[in-house]
Scaffold this motif. Structure first.
Motif, PDB file in Angstrom:
ATOM      1  N   ILE A   1       0.899   9.641  -4.662  1.00 29.24           N
ATOM      2  CA  ILE A   1       0.376   9.209  -3.698  1.00 29.24           C
ATOM      3  C   ILE A   1      -0.993  10.268  -3.339  1.00 29.24           C
ATOM      4  O   ILE A   1      -1.052  11.352  -3.644  1.00 29.24           O
ATOM      5  CB  ILE A   1       0.964   9.346  -2.361  1.00 29.24           C
ATOM      6  CG1 ILE A   1       1.455  10.592  -1.837  1.00 29.24           C
ATOM      7  CG2 ILE A   1       2.462   8.492  -2.484  1.00 29.24           C
ATOM      8  CD1 ILE A   1       2.231  10.730  -0.633  1.00 29.24           C
TER       9      ILE A   1
ATOM     10  N   LEU B   1       2.194  12.305   6.083  1.00 29.21           N
ATOM     11  CA  LEU B   1       3.042  11.337   6.633  1.00 29.21           C
ATOM     12  C   LEU B   1       4.190  11.505   5.635  1.00 29.21           C
ATOM     13  O   LEU B   1       5.068  10.999   6.388  1.00 29.21           O
ATOM     14  CB  LEU B   1       2.510   9.967   6.257  1.00 29.21           C
ATOM     15  CG  LEU B   1       2.998   8.537   6.759  1.00 29.21           C
ATOM     16  CD1 LEU B   1       3.513   8.519   8.336  1.00 29.21           C
ATOM     17  CD2 LEU B   1       2.351   7.281   6.405  1.00 29.21           C
ATOM     18  N   LEU B   2       4.127  11.700   4.378  1.00 29.67           N
ATOM     19  CA  LEU B   2       5.375  11.765   3.663  1.00 29.67           C
ATOM     20  C   LEU B   2       6.573  13.038   4.137  1.00 29.67           C
ATOM     21  O   LEU B   2       7.516  12.711   4.231  1.00 29.67           O
ATOM     22  CB  LEU B   2       5.076  11.736   2.239  1.00 29.67           C
ATOM     23  CG  LEU B   2       6.326  11.994   1.165  1.00 29.67           C
ATOM     24  CD1 LEU B   2       7.260  10.499   1.277  1.00 29.67           C
ATOM     25  CD2 LEU B   2       5.700  12.142  -0.326  1.00 29.67           C
TER      26      LEU B   2
ATOM     27  N   SER C   1       0.773  -1.248   0.015  1.00 25.72           N
ATOM     28  CA  SER C   1       0.071  -0.196   0.085  1.00 25.72           C
ATOM     29  C   SER C   1       0.762   1.245  -0.064  1.00 25.72           C
ATOM     30  O   SER C   1       2.032   0.996   0.316  1.00 25.72           O
ATOM     31  CB  SER C   1      -0.688   0.100   1.218  1.00 25.72           C
ATOM     32  OG  SER C   1      -0.144   0.050   2.571  1.00 25.72           O
ATOM     33  N   TRP C   2       0.280   2.409  -0.099  1.00 25.36           N
ATOM     34  CA  TRP C   2       1.286   3.751  -0.419  1.00 25.36           C
ATOM     35  C   TRP C   2       1.660   4.024   1.176  1.00 25.36           C
ATOM     36  O   TRP C   2       2.777   4.398   1.473  1.00 25.36           O
ATOM     37  CB  TRP C   2       0.253   4.796  -0.460  1.00 25.36           C
ATOM     38  CG  TRP C   2      -0.023   4.823  -2.142  1.00 25.36           C
ATOM     39  CD1 TRP C   2      -1.279   4.743  -2.738  1.00 25.36           C
ATOM     40  CD2 TRP C   2       1.006   4.963  -3.042  1.00 25.36           C
ATOM     41  NE1 TRP C   2      -1.047   4.817  -4.308  1.00 25.36           N
ATOM     42  CE2 TRP C   2       0.326   4.856  -4.504  1.00 25.36           C
ATOM     43  CE3 TRP C   2       2.442   5.193  -3.370  1.00 25.36           C
ATOM     44  CZ2 TRP C   2       0.881   5.139  -5.595  1.00 25.36           C
ATOM     45  CZ3 TRP C   2       2.961   5.230  -4.524  1.00 25.36           C
ATOM     46  CH2 TRP C   2       2.229   5.180  -5.625  1.00 25.36           C
ATOM     47  N   GLU C   3       0.837   3.595   2.252  1.00 26.39           N
ATOM     48  CA  GLU C   3       1.234   3.823   3.529  1.00 26.39           C
ATOM     49  C   GLU C   3       2.428   2.953   3.976  1.00 26.39           C
ATOM     50  O   GLU C   3       3.454   3.533   4.465  1.00 26.39           O
ATOM     51  CB  GLU C   3       0.309   3.496   4.467  1.00 26.39           C
ATOM     52  CG  GLU C   3       0.412   3.818   5.846  1.00 26.39           C
ATOM     53  CD  GLU C   3      -0.711   3.745   6.742  1.00 26.39           C
ATOM     54  OE1 GLU C   3      -0.610   4.214   8.070  1.00 26.39           O
ATOM     55  OE2 GLU C   3      -1.774   3.325   6.269  1.00 26.39           O
ATOM     56  N   GLU C   4       2.345   1.600   3.172  1.00 27.50           N
ATOM     57  CA  GLU C   4       3.511   0.693   3.511  1.00 27.50           C
ATOM     58  C   GLU C   4       4.832   1.142   2.765  1.00 27.50           C
ATOM     59  O   GLU C   4       5.744   1.317   3.428  1.00 27.50           O
ATOM     60  CB  GLU C   4       3.223  -0.845   3.024  1.00 27.50           C
ATOM     61  CG  GLU C   4       2.369  -1.393   3.916  1.00 27.50           C
ATOM     62  CD  GLU C   4       1.745  -2.635   3.596  1.00 27.50           C
ATOM     63  OE1 GLU C   4       1.434  -3.665   4.152  1.00 27.50           O
ATOM     64  OE2 GLU C   4       1.655  -2.785   2.206  1.00 27.50           O
TER      65      GLU C   4
ATOM     66  N   THR D   1       8.280  12.040   6.882  1.00 26.68           N
ATOM     67  CA  THR D   1       9.326  11.108   6.599  1.00 26.68           C
ATOM     68  C   THR D   1      10.570  11.832   5.872  1.00 26.68           C
ATOM     69  O   THR D   1      11.753  11.498   6.301  1.00 26.68           O
ATOM     70  CB  THR D   1       8.851  10.068   5.627  1.00 26.68           C
ATOM     71  OG1 THR D   1       7.867   9.343   6.365  1.00 26.68           O
ATOM     72  CG2 THR D   1       9.941   9.067   5.240  1.00 26.68           C
TER      73      THR D   1
ATOM     74  N   ILE E   1       5.658   4.199   2.014  1.00 23.67           N
ATOM     75  CA  ILE E   1       6.330   5.398   2.837  1.00 23.67           C
ATOM     76  C   ILE E   1       6.988   5.131   3.961  1.00 23.67           C
ATOM     77  O   ILE E   1       7.981   5.601   4.347  1.00 23.67           O
ATOM     78  CB  ILE E   1       5.089   6.247   2.978  1.00 23.67           C
ATOM     79  CG1 ILE E   1       4.325   7.079   1.834  1.00 23.67           C
ATOM     80  CG2 ILE E   1       5.570   7.621   4.041  1.00 23.67           C
ATOM     81  CD1 ILE E   1       3.240   7.759   2.270  1.00 23.67           C
ATOM     82  N   ASP E   2       6.474   3.931   4.580  1.00 20.99           N
ATOM     83  CA  ASP E   2       7.073   3.448   6.008  1.00 20.99           C
ATOM     84  C   ASP E   2       8.506   3.038   5.411  1.00 20.99           C
ATOM     85  O   ASP E   2       9.342   2.832   6.115  1.00 20.99           O
ATOM     86  CB  ASP E   2       6.205   2.327   6.531  1.00 20.99           C
ATOM     87  CG  ASP E   2       7.087   1.837   7.957  1.00 20.99           C
ATOM     88  OD1 ASP E   2       7.041   2.480   8.549  1.00 20.99           O
ATOM     89  OD2 ASP E   2       7.205   0.665   7.728  1.00 20.99           O
TER      90      ASP E   2
ATOM     91  N   TYR F   1      -1.916  10.801   2.315  1.00 28.03           N
ATOM     92  CA  TYR F   1      -0.600  10.433   2.891  1.00 28.03           C
ATOM     93  C   TYR F   1       0.517  11.533   2.845  1.00 28.03           C
ATOM     94  O   TYR F   1       1.543  11.271   3.073  1.00 28.03           O
ATOM     95  CB  TYR F   1      -0.205   9.295   2.015  1.00 28.03           C
ATOM     96  CG  TYR F   1      -1.138   8.197   2.114  1.00 28.03           C
ATOM     97  CD1 TYR F   1      -1.256   7.630   3.574  1.00 28.03           C
ATOM     98  CD2 TYR F   1      -1.638   7.342   0.993  1.00 28.03           C
ATOM     99  CE1 TYR F   1      -2.099   6.257   3.567  1.00 28.03           C
ATOM    100  CE2 TYR F   1      -2.375   6.381   1.318  1.00 28.03           C
ATOM    101  CZ  TYR F   1      -2.690   5.919   2.464  1.00 28.03           C
ATOM    102  OH  TYR F   1      -3.523   4.788   2.417  1.00 28.03           O
TER     103      TYR F   1
END
Length: 398
Positions: free
Chosen positions: A222, A229-230, A112-115, A233, A117-118, A226
């Motif tokens: 994205i 969150l990006l 996923s996009w969240e994964e 990061t 970014i992580d 998100y």
């Protein structure tokens, strides 16, 4: 002959895939016909190779023997039409697909996009530890995952293609600019060399440029939810870059200081003076001050280390030497006393020119201005025999 071989390869691939989907519990139709109501919706004149349905969801599969025979623009329109129908997906399968253990369209899933970014944040941790090459390889995996996911999101059915084919297709469809494509292609070449076992030392700047490009593309690709969150990061990664650059800067200074440590004092001072002049001209006075400080620190550490490692000799002046020293003018006496102190480190006293006086007596002679210090050496003891000027040497010791 070539045409027949291609048809055989195509037929075998379709048959093999159909059998695998059947084994996975799918209802499979090979080369479905619209007029026989085997297609779930109207796709015009397009005829897929396989329709596979299971649990109210379905896959429309097109099999190509080579990516050179793929017209992505034509397939994109079909993919967009299929994506309008809930729980249906269009898959392009070729003999050149990336390796995957699972069956296309079943359990294999892109992150996923969240994964993603992580995973991107993990690159920052590698950079912070100065693991530049591992950071580059991990960043490539994040980028490639994002590129394949973007292809799915915009209904371009090429997420299974090899990386270079995927890049070229995304470029031809306007998802990558010319400059972006050039940078990514260069990064792919670096990645391939490292991934295939070739030792490749990367510059931090190469990694930094790749990071910047990935950030730009992620901001474009994205969903808005998100972005925050990006941003967090990216801020963390900037700190990692700054810390790593500071480490490299310090390491560079230490290298220069270690080299200057091993040269004569006069050469070191002359070199530092030249560096200072250039630094002031270029507005880098602060950088020069950093260098000068660490050079002095290295010299202090070296002196302490030498003092710890070299056993000092005991200096003894016999009567003749003491009389000669006392008879010298005060200024000359101080110079000779200072020179004699160097003999505490004999034979490691590079500050003085020392040689054997002759081959019979075993005495040594040390030069100090116009004077010569005659001495003999025993276990951890140096005895000063006499102090004479140059003109008296032959007369006193012939």
């Amino acid at each position: 002959m070539i045409i027949n071989n291609t048809k055989t390869l195509h037929h075998d691939k379709v048959k093999s895939l159909a059998e695998k989907y059947v084994n996975e519990g799918f209802d499979v139709v090979i080369e479905p016909k619209m007029n026989q109501l085997q297609l779930p919706f109207n796709l015009g004149n397009y005829q897929p190779d396989i329709i596979a349905t299971k649990n109210n969801s379905g896959l429309v599969i097109d099999v190509k023997t080579s990516t050179n025979r793929v017209s992505v623009e034509n397939l994109q329109a079909i993919s967009e039409e299929i994506s309008r129908h809930p729980d249906w997906r269009f898959l392009l399968v070729t003999l050149e697909d990336i390796e995957a253990e699972s069956l296309p369209g079943t359990s294999e899933e892109l992150p996923s996009w969240e994964e993603l970014i992580d995973h991107f944040s993990q690159v920052g941790k590698l950079i912070k530890n100065n693991d530049i090459e591992p950071a580059f390889l991990f960043l490539w995996s994040v980028f490639e995952g994002a590129l394949r996911k973007k292809a799915v999101d915009v209904s371009i059915p090429i997420e299974r293609l090899p990386a270079i084919k995927l890049l070229r297709s995304m470029y031809s469809l306007g998802e990558l600019s010319i400059s972006e494509f050039d940078i990514i292609q260069a990064c792919l070449e670096e990645r391939n060399r490292m991934a295939h076992g070739y030792i490749q030392k990367l510059n931090l700047e190469v990694l930094a440029n790749f990071v910047k490009l990935v950030v730009v593309l992620l901001c474009e690709w994205i969903p808005d939810i998100y972005i925050s969150l990006l941003s967090q990061t990216v801020a963390s990664m900037k700190r990692s870059f700054n810390e790593t650059k500071a480490q490299e800067y310090q390491k560079c200074l230490e290298i220069v200081a270690s080299v200057l440590q091993d040269v004569p004092t006069e050469t070191k001072d002359r070199t530092l003076a030249a560096i200072k002049e250039i630094s002031e001209q270029e507005g880098l006075t602060t950088n020069f001050n950093d260098l000068q400080l660490i050079v002095y620190e290295y010299c202090d550490i070296s002196t302490e280390s030498n003092n710890q490692q070299i056993n000092k000799n005991k200096i003894v002046l016999d009567d003749n030497a003491q009389i000669a020293l006392d008879a010298l003018p005060t200024q000359e006496k101080e110079k000779i006393s200072h020179a004699i102190s160097y003999l505490e480190k004999f034979p490691n006293c590079s500050e003085m020119e020392v040689s054997k006086l002759d081959s019979i007596s075993g005495n040594f002679i040390a030069k100090s201005g116009i004077y010569r210090i005659i001495f003999e050496v025993q276990s951890e003891k140096v005895t000063i025999v006499d102090i004479v000027n140059y003109n008296r040497i032959e007369m006193a010791f012939k």
